[in-house]
Design a protein around this motif. Structure first.
Motif, short mmCIF file in Angstrom:
data_model
loop_
_atom_site.label_atom_id
_atom_site.label_comp_id
_atom_site.label_asym_id
_atom_site.label_seq_id
_atom_site.Cartn_x
_atom_site.Cartn_y
_atom_site.Cartn_z
N GLN A 115 -1.39 0.56 25.90
CA GLN A 115 -0.44 1.10 24.93
C GLN A 115 0.78 0.20 24.87
O GLN A 115 1.04 -0.57 25.82
CB GLN A 115 -0.04 2.53 25.28
CG GLN A 115 0.58 2.71 26.65
CD GLN A 115 0.75 4.19 26.98
OE1 GLN A 115 -0.21 4.95 26.97
NE2 GLN A 115 1.97 4.58 27.26
N ARG A 122 -0.12 4.59 19.77
CA ARG A 122 -0.82 5.55 20.62
C ARG A 122 -1.74 4.82 21.61
O ARG A 122 -2.08 3.67 21.41
CB ARG A 122 -1.60 6.53 19.75
CG ARG A 122 -0.67 7.40 18.91
CD ARG A 122 -1.40 8.23 17.90
NE ARG A 122 -0.45 9.03 17.13
CZ ARG A 122 -0.75 9.71 16.04
NH1 ARG A 122 -2.00 9.70 15.59
NH2 ARG A 122 0.17 10.40 15.40
N PRO A 123 -2.17 5.53 22.66
CA PRO A 123 -2.92 4.85 23.72
C PRO A 123 -4.39 4.67 23.43
O PRO A 123 -5.00 5.39 22.63
CB PRO A 123 -2.73 5.79 24.93
CG PRO A 123 -2.55 7.14 24.31
CD PRO A 123 -1.81 6.91 23.02
N SER A 133 -3.63 0.38 18.99
CA SER A 133 -2.38 0.67 19.69
C SER A 133 -1.17 0.14 18.93
O SER A 133 -0.14 0.82 18.82
CB SER A 133 -2.44 0.08 21.10
OG SER A 133 -1.32 0.47 21.86
#
Length: 299
Positions: free
Chosen positions: A296, A273-274, A268
């Motif tokens: 995130q 990004r998650p 992350s």
């Protein structure tokens, strides 16, 4: 969407189950069904665990009276990659007969001077009674850690530096192939591709691959539906959303949820990004964010 799935070894051999092939094949088929459903809409790379399986092979190898010494862990990791990759590829292929599926024996470069070699903490194999753990410590020099159900062997787990087969994995994903790679964290090797006695954490390898392949999501699947704060205590509570900075302040079990959270935070932070952490049976909902823990950076 490109999704990297980190599938725990316990998804193939549940706690308390006998390590029979039929049991694991059935569990692999169930996992493959969940993966196949997701692969109809997304590019999928699966990085599976192998803790129970590589521990079983190591024990069998050490006990074999026809061998001068047991097989090294890097070789056994490669062996589990072939076995588990075969089961998963078969299962996905049955559900998606028109979609190519490839299982790769994968090598991961590690540093021989990694401090992880001095502090074994990666659990492999079954749980032993205390008397058996003491005997194996004396006879084979194994190191054990106490868990809730007994004593498990722990081995060195150095950090992954590079996945040797990364270019091949990228080409296969671009071509629409469901890829199974980095199994068991990959077979650990030195820079000159000499095998090294260790087991690399599969979640760390999944995070590395997800970063380098520019995945849209890293999904880490385990045997609990959430990451829990104060796990195993009366104060236990699920964490549904969190930032890496928030999780840095919490304590998670080494060799269990700890590496998963560390891998999630690394991906992350590196990509913005998650990451989703949740249960295999809820894979589709974990990916779409309606189940599990979502990690995130804060916005």
């Amino acid at each position: 969407m490109r999704v990297v799935i980190a599938l725990g070894g316990n998804a193939l051999l549940h706690r308390g189950e006998r390590a029979d092939a039929a049991t694991q094949i059935l569990n692999a088929a169930h996992a493959a069904e969940q993966i196949a459903r997701l692969a109809t809409h997304h590019q999928i790379l699966v990085v599976h665990g192998n803790g129970p399986q590589v521990g079983l092979l190591a024990e069998e190898s050490e006990r074999d009276p026809t061998l001068e010494r047991g097989y090294p862990l890097d070789t056994l990791v490669a062996e589990t990659q072939g076995m588990i990759g075969y089961w998963l590829a078969q299962g996905v292929g049955r559900h998606l007969p028109d979609v190519p599926v490839a299982a790769l024996v994968t090598q991961v470069v590690v540093d021989a001077a990694d401090p992880g070699f001095d502090h074994p903490e990666k659990p492999i194999g079954p749980c032993y009674p205390e008397s058996d753990a003491e005997r194996l410590t004396t006879e084979r020099g194994w190191t054990f850690v106490r868990e809730r159900h007994g004593y498990r062997r722990v081995v060195p787990s150095p950090q992954p530096e590079r996945v040797v087969e990364l270019p091949v994995i990228a080409r296969l994903l671009d071509a629409g192939t469901v890829v199974i790679a980095g199994g068991g964290g990959g077979a650990p090797v030195s820079g000159d591709l000499t095998g090294i006695e260790a087991v690399v954490d599969k979640d760390a390898v999944a995070a590395l691959l997800a970063t380098q392949l520019e995945a849209d999501l890293l999904a880490i699947l385990t045997d609990v539906p959430y990451v829990y704060a104060d796990y195993g205590t009366p104060r236990q509570r699920p964490i549904t959303t969190a930032s890496p900075d928030k999780l840095d302040g919490d304590s998670f079990t080494p060799g269990s949820m700890g590496p998963k959270v560390a891998a999630a935070c690394a991906f992350s932070r590196a990509t913005g990004r998650p990451v989703a952490i949740g249960a295999l049976d809820e894979l589709a909902r974990v990916v779409d964010g309606t189940s599990g823990t979502r990690i995130q950076p804060s916005t």
